[in-house]
Design an enzyme around this catalytic site. Sequence first.
Site, mmCIF file in Angstrom:
data_model
loop_
_atom_site.group_PDB
_atom_site.id
_atom_site.type_symbol
_atom_site.label_atom_id
_atom_site.label_comp_id
_atom_site.label_asym_id
_atom_site.label_seq_id
_atom_site.Cartn_x
_atom_site.Cartn_y
_atom_site.Cartn_z
ATOM 1 N N ASP A 72 44.178 37.383 42.297
ATOM 2 C CA ASP A 72 45.537 37.306 42.846
ATOM 3 C C ASP A 72 45.686 36.044 43.696
ATOM 4 O O ASP A 72 46.703 35.355 43.650
ATOM 5 C CB ASP A 72 45.817 38.561 43.693
ATOM 6 C CG ASP A 72 45.444 39.823 42.937
ATOM 7 O OD1 ASP A 72 46.033 40.074 41.892
ATOM 8 O OD2 ASP A 72 44.519 40.537 43.395
ATOM 9 N N HIS A 111 44.753 45.580 45.710
ATOM 10 C CA HIS A 111 44.844 44.857 44.434
ATOM 11 C C HIS A 111 45.699 45.718 43.496
ATOM 12 O O HIS A 111 45.191 46.504 42.709
ATOM 13 C CB HIS A 111 43.457 44.639 43.841
ATOM 14 C CG HIS A 111 43.514 44.165 42.419
ATOM 15 N ND1 HIS A 111 44.031 42.943 42.070
ATOM 16 C CD2 HIS A 111 43.155 44.755 41.243
ATOM 17 C CE1 HIS A 111 43.979 42.799 40.759
ATOM 18 N NE2 HIS A 111 43.461 43.886 40.237
HETATM 19 P P1 NDP Z 1 37.559 44.821 30.891
HETATM 20 O O1 NDP Z 1 36.237 44.172 30.892
HETATM 21 O O2 NDP Z 1 38.727 44.077 30.381
HETATM 22 O O3 NDP Z 1 37.930 45.361 32.350
HETATM 23 C C1 NDP Z 1 36.991 46.063 33.144
HETATM 24 C C2 NDP Z 1 37.652 46.555 34.393
HETATM 25 O O4 NDP Z 1 38.087 45.481 35.180
HETATM 26 C C3 NDP Z 1 38.878 47.425 34.144
HETATM 27 O O5 NDP Z 1 38.794 48.536 35.015
HETATM 28 C C4 NDP Z 1 40.011 46.534 34.526
HETATM 29 O O6 NDP Z 1 41.071 47.302 35.091
HETATM 30 C C5 NDP Z 1 39.385 45.723 35.628
HETATM 31 N N1 NDP Z 1 40.111 44.527 36.000
HETATM 32 C C6 NDP Z 1 40.237 44.072 37.261
HETATM 33 N N2 NDP Z 1 40.948 42.982 37.327
HETATM 34 C C7 NDP Z 1 41.319 42.720 36.080
HETATM 35 C C8 NDP Z 1 42.117 41.718 35.518
HETATM 36 N N3 NDP Z 1 42.671 40.791 36.240
HETATM 37 N N4 NDP Z 1 42.290 41.718 34.195
HETATM 38 C C9 NDP Z 1 41.739 42.667 33.445
HETATM 39 N N5 NDP Z 1 41.004 43.656 33.936
HETATM 40 C C10 NDP Z 1 40.799 43.687 35.239
HETATM 41 O O7 NDP Z 1 37.487 46.196 30.116
HETATM 42 P P2 NDP Z 1 36.789 46.569 28.744
HETATM 43 O O8 NDP Z 1 37.407 47.853 28.337
HETATM 44 O O9 NDP Z 1 36.723 45.419 27.814
HETATM 45 O O10 NDP Z 1 35.296 46.834 29.163
HETATM 46 C C11 NDP Z 1 34.909 47.811 30.052
HETATM 47 C C12 NDP Z 1 33.465 48.096 29.787
HETATM 48 O O11 NDP Z 1 32.992 48.906 30.823
HETATM 49 C C13 NDP Z 1 33.208 48.827 28.475
HETATM 50 O O12 NDP Z 1 32.194 48.138 27.790
HETATM 51 C C14 NDP Z 1 32.723 50.202 28.938
HETATM 52 O O13 NDP Z 1 31.757 50.746 28.067
HETATM 53 C C15 NDP Z 1 32.135 49.853 30.262
HETATM 54 N N6 NDP Z 1 31.963 50.906 31.246
HETATM 55 C C16 NDP Z 1 30.734 50.962 31.820
HETATM 56 C C17 NDP Z 1 30.434 51.886 32.769
HETATM 57 C C18 NDP Z 1 29.082 51.881 33.357
HETATM 58 O O14 NDP Z 1 28.382 50.884 33.259
HETATM 59 N N7 NDP Z 1 28.649 52.962 33.951
HETATM 60 C C19 NDP Z 1 31.439 52.852 33.204
HETATM 61 C C20 NDP Z 1 32.722 52.688 32.580
HETATM 62 C C21 NDP Z 1 32.964 51.727 31.635
HETATM 63 P P3 NDP Z 1 42.428 47.555 34.290
HETATM 64 O O15 NDP Z 1 42.061 47.935 32.893
HETATM 65 O O16 NDP Z 1 43.082 48.677 35.060
HETATM 66 O O17 NDP Z 1 43.170 46.270 34.383
#
Ligand code: NDP
Length: 328
Positions: free
Chosen positions: A159, A187
Amino acid sequence: TRTPVNVTVTGAAGQIGYALLFRIASGQLLGADVPVRLRLLEIPQAVKAAEGTAMELDDCAFPLLSGIDITDDAKTAFDGVNVALLVGARPRAKGMERGDLLEANGGIFKPQGEAINAGAADDVRVLVVGNPANTNALIAQRHAPDVPAERFTAMTRLDHNRALSQLAKKLGVSVTEIKKMTIWGNHSATQYPDLFRAEVNGRVAAEAVDDQQWLENDFIPTVAKRGAAIIEARGASSAASAANAAIDHVYDWVNGTAEGDWVSMAVPSDGSYGVPEGLISSFPVTVKDGRYSIVQGLELDDFSRGRIDASVAELVEERDAVQALGLI
Ligand code: NDP
């Protein structure tokens, strides 16, 4: 040779993870002379994809990358961790109630907080990126009572960087001419990017802009809703810019902020500016010798005060909601 710094990334197989890992391994997170060992945490069904990313990391032959471990077990992932980047989170699905979202994230950030408490290195620094980032950070922090609370932070640097770019464009200046930008609060859409304390070549930014209409109805909503605009344009959420902001946040936390400037970080409040103690809220901070301090003594005009209070009120609501769910 220096001992490698252990950097753990959760959600390593996701979009942000993919944009982040190569930059960490190339030395941009900590410094060009600091070797790193990567620990990738993923959920079981994404471990294979993380292994694919690790193969690509190998193929870069990064001189600073001393090893990569991949696991689906939080205890293993955070054992000895120095820098923890909590990116993986449960995104809001269509029709999902806020309580369900908070509960799903509680299921992720509570065990991760416990694992950090159990195994992290003494100097651990935690950055939460996964949304709702401030409250996820609060959940993790409350389950790590042996780690100093101030080591848990959430990301508002994206941001902050968005605000720099929008202002630079409006005034036709370079981002390097802008100092003391601040994002206050959560945020989320209620965040307050503050042009009354920012300076452009030494002049108050709001005065340089001299257009309250633009400030209120264009600048603030553009910064706050930029994520949605990117999804609309790109067909996918911002990933490289989010990763870039995570790099900036940690780099500055470790290496310090420039003299005469500050950055925005969401950190546990010490009560500064009337933000209830313990809430993880965004403030202007400076960093020296690896420790951040909230900038003190800024005078807040009524407009800014109202905006900050509104965003902090939302953080209080989120905290109360996770408390009611027994997550903290
Ligand atoms: P992303 O990598 O795109 O995003 C991950 C997180 O970052 C989301 O919660 C997203 O929130 C957040 N975020 C914060 N700022 C931003 C921004 N500016 N733009 C986009 N996202 C932002 O998500 P993916 O779905 O591609 O990947 C998530 C991964 O996490 C998957 O591989 C999943 O398996 C993994 N995962 C792992 C866990 C663990 O290790 N225990 C637990 C849960 C998930 P928002 O979507 O609200 O924007």
